[in-house]
Design a protein around this motif. Sequence first.
Motif, PDB file in Angstrom:
ATOM      1  N   ARG A  92       4.230   2.053  22.082  1.00  0.00           N
ATOM      2  CA  ARG A  92       4.999   2.706  21.113  1.00  0.00           C
ATOM      3  C   ARG A  92       4.041   3.089  20.055  1.00  0.00           C
ATOM      4  O   ARG A  92       3.596   2.355  19.596  1.00  0.00           O
ATOM      5  N   THR A  93       4.071   4.084  19.313  1.00  0.00           N
ATOM      6  CA  THR A  93       3.176   4.873  18.496  1.00  0.00           C
ATOM      7  C   THR A  93       4.164   5.038  17.098  1.00  0.00           C
ATOM      8  O   THR A  93       5.092   5.692  17.465  1.00  0.00           O
ATOM      9  N   LEU A  94       3.756   4.401  16.105  1.00  0.00           N
ATOM     10  CA  LEU A  94       4.722   4.447  15.073  1.00  0.00           C
ATOM     11  C   LEU A  94       4.166   5.487  14.119  1.00  0.00           C
ATOM     12  O   LEU A  94       3.120   6.134  14.144  1.00  0.00           O
ATOM     13  N   PRO A  95       5.051   6.038  13.151  1.00  0.00           N
ATOM     14  CA  PRO A  95       4.846   7.290  12.256  1.00  0.00           C
ATOM     15  C   PRO A  95       3.676   6.979  11.292  1.00  0.00           C
ATOM     16  O   PRO A  95       2.872   8.074  10.975  1.00  0.00           O
ATOM     17  N   GLU A  96       3.481   5.742  10.997  1.00  0.00           N
ATOM     18  CA  GLU A  96       2.509   5.449  10.156  1.00  0.00           C
ATOM     19  C   GLU A  96       2.166   3.868  10.425  1.00  0.00           C
ATOM     20  O   GLU A  96       2.970   3.088  10.861  1.00  0.00           O
ATOM     21  N   PRO A  97       0.989   3.428  10.188  1.00  0.00           N
ATOM     22  CA  PRO A  97       0.390   2.318  10.531  1.00  0.00           C
ATOM     23  C   PRO A  97       1.054   1.201   9.631  1.00  0.00           C
ATOM     24  O   PRO A  97       1.398   1.110   8.639  1.00  0.00           O
ATOM     25  N   THR A  98       1.131  -0.152  10.110  1.00  0.00           N
ATOM     26  CA  THR A  98       1.876  -1.178   9.543  1.00  0.00           C
ATOM     27  C   THR A  98       1.216  -2.397   9.831  1.00  0.00           C
ATOM     28  O   THR A  98       0.564  -2.692  10.662  1.00  0.00           O
ATOM     29  N   GLY A  99       1.308  -3.495   8.837  1.00  0.00           N
ATOM     30  CA  GLY A  99       1.287  -5.088   9.192  1.00  0.00           C
ATOM     31  C   GLY A  99       2.387  -5.816   8.814  1.00  0.00           C
ATOM     32  O   GLY A  99       2.418  -7.046   8.844  1.00  0.00           O
ATOM     33  N   HIS A 100       3.595  -4.985   8.624  1.00  0.00           N
ATOM     34  CA  HIS A 100       4.782  -5.741   8.336  1.00  0.00           C
ATOM     35  C   HIS A 100       5.480  -6.215   9.223  1.00  0.00           C
ATOM     36  O   HIS A 100       5.832  -5.566  10.131  1.00  0.00           O
ATOM     37  N   SER A 101       5.900  -7.549   9.601  1.00  0.00           N
ATOM     38  CA  SER A 101       6.199  -7.990  10.953  1.00  0.00           C
ATOM     39  C   SER A 101       7.639  -7.848  11.278  1.00  0.00           C
ATOM     40  O   SER A 101       7.536  -7.439  12.595  1.00  0.00           O
ATOM     41  N   PRO A 102       8.463  -7.286  10.520  1.00  0.00           N
ATOM     42  CA  PRO A 102       9.857  -6.601  10.848  1.00  0.00           C
ATOM     43  C   PRO A 102       9.761  -5.598  11.417  1.00  0.00           C
ATOM     44  O   PRO A 102      10.295  -5.191  12.400  1.00  0.00           O
TER      45      PRO A 102
ATOM     46  N   GLY B 120      -3.633 -11.005   7.727  1.00  0.00           N
ATOM     47  CA  GLY B 120      -4.676 -12.169   7.342  1.00  0.00           C
ATOM     48  C   GLY B 120      -5.771 -11.277   7.381  1.00  0.00           C
ATOM     49  O   GLY B 120      -6.653 -11.873   6.850  1.00  0.00           O
ATOM     50  N   GLU B 121      -6.055 -10.573   8.206  1.00  0.00           N
ATOM     51  CA  GLU B 121      -7.363  -9.529   8.125  1.00  0.00           C
ATOM     52  C   GLU B 121      -7.376  -8.435   7.438  1.00  0.00           C
ATOM     53  O   GLU B 121      -8.443  -7.762   7.600  1.00  0.00           O
ATOM     54  N   GLY B 122      -6.459  -8.181   6.626  1.00  0.00           N
ATOM     55  CA  GLY B 122      -6.308  -6.988   5.916  1.00  0.00           C
ATOM     56  C   GLY B 122      -6.413  -5.611   6.514  1.00  0.00           C
ATOM     57  O   GLY B 122      -6.966  -4.908   6.321  1.00  0.00           O
ATOM     58  N   GLN B 123      -5.633  -5.616   7.684  1.00  0.00           N
ATOM     59  CA  GLN B 123      -5.565  -4.317   8.650  1.00  0.00           C
ATOM     60  C   GLN B 123      -4.007  -4.321   8.825  1.00  0.00           C
ATOM     61  O   GLN B 123      -3.152  -4.877   8.160  1.00  0.00           O
ATOM     62  N   VAL B 124      -4.025  -2.710   9.301  1.00  0.00           N
ATOM     63  CA  VAL B 124      -2.775  -2.237   9.728  1.00  0.00           C
ATOM     64  C   VAL B 124      -2.826  -1.812  11.215  1.00  0.00           C
ATOM     65  O   VAL B 124      -4.146  -1.235  11.391  1.00  0.00           O
ATOM     66  N   ALA B 125      -1.863  -1.665  11.994  1.00  0.00           N
ATOM     67  CA  ALA B 125      -2.034  -0.916  13.133  1.00  0.00           C
ATOM     68  C   ALA B 125      -0.786   0.241  13.150  1.00  0.00           C
ATOM     69  O   ALA B 125       0.219  -0.133  12.587  1.00  0.00           O
ATOM     70  N   ARG B 126      -1.438   1.202  14.100  1.00  0.00           N
ATOM     71  CA  ARG B 126      -0.180   2.194  14.497  1.00  0.00           C
ATOM     72  C   ARG B 126       0.424   2.120  15.790  1.00  0.00           C
ATOM     73  O   ARG B 126       1.529   2.713  16.251  1.00  0.00           O
ATOM     74  N   ARG B 127      -0.372   1.575  16.674  1.00  0.00           N
ATOM     75  CA  ARG B 127      -0.150   1.646  18.296  1.00  0.00           C
ATOM     76  C   ARG B 127       0.372   0.241  18.700  1.00  0.00           C
ATOM     77  O   ARG B 127      -0.642  -0.534  18.642  1.00  0.00           O
TER      78      ARG B 127
END
Length: 326
Positions: free
Chosen positions: A241-251, A217-224
């Motif tokens: 947990r830190t992801l390999p790439e940032p995401t805003g995908h709920s699953p 909704g805010e047009g953002q992604v997060a990695r950690r």
Amino acid sequence: MGTRQRHIAHLHLHGSPSGELYAQLVELMSGITPHVQAVPPDAVQLDLTSALRYFDLSPYDMVQTAMMRLKALHDVDSSAGLAGNRMLAAMAADASAPGETTWVPGADAADWLRPRPVTALPGVGRATAETLRRHGLHTIGQVNEIAPATLQRLLGAAPARLLAERARGRDPRPVTPSAPAEHLLADLVLERDCLDPAHHHRAVLGLADEIGRRLRGEGQVARRFTLTVRYADRSSTTRTRTLPEPTGHSPVVAAAALGVLASLGLQRARVRAYTLRADDLLPAGRASLQLSLDPGDARARAAEAAADRARRRFGPQAVRPAALAT
């Protein structure tokens, strides 16, 4: 000329302060010392070494001053640890009841550490603890008594050296002034203690779904992503947990959050609250996305976009994961 002894305070802030309040608390502490490091989501560390001369107070009285300011100006309760470095101060704070301060002077650090469980040391997870347990190493004192070569055979060279340093109470890290990072926070406070693992799963899944919706909704992604679980005795556990790439995908957010939850091994823990925090935020347009050859991924993202449009039109509860349906 000798090195001046450091005095580090670790303040644990009770009551799950919001992001805005947390920033205000960090700013308040900067009125005591410029050497303030944010330790989100609910702690702050202060290097009081230079402030003691300015205020002409003892280290213990300086900590009490900080705690009184938190309570008087923001009605925030806290517990504190005071020691010669950041690690010992944080461990001392963990050992303090709400409203109390545990002071570990440098001369007493070895005696204070000796009887404590090795799991109290930062970085000692379940796998390391189990390896040490199988070899009869349950306390920090026992780790200090074992030969370095033996510890290296058990853990490997680098982990053994780090564990040995921590078991001796050594931590050279400075307190680095920093502002709280931009983040998103979702929490759930229960009316009564919960022991049901299925409920833990549903609660964290719901928080992950909320964080994902807010990110998109805010047009953002997060990695950690950081999960904090609070228990009936007011203690808490926090894992990141830190992801390999940032995401805003709920699953993907849900998989990260539920993976952290599984790593906690709660079993029949009496849980009172959950908090999920998303850090390392970026505008979605600036983030790179690994291309997927799985057509199911494209379909899932298209379905998610359609669900977001339905929520904007009919409300946030219009579309929910099946596992959260009541």
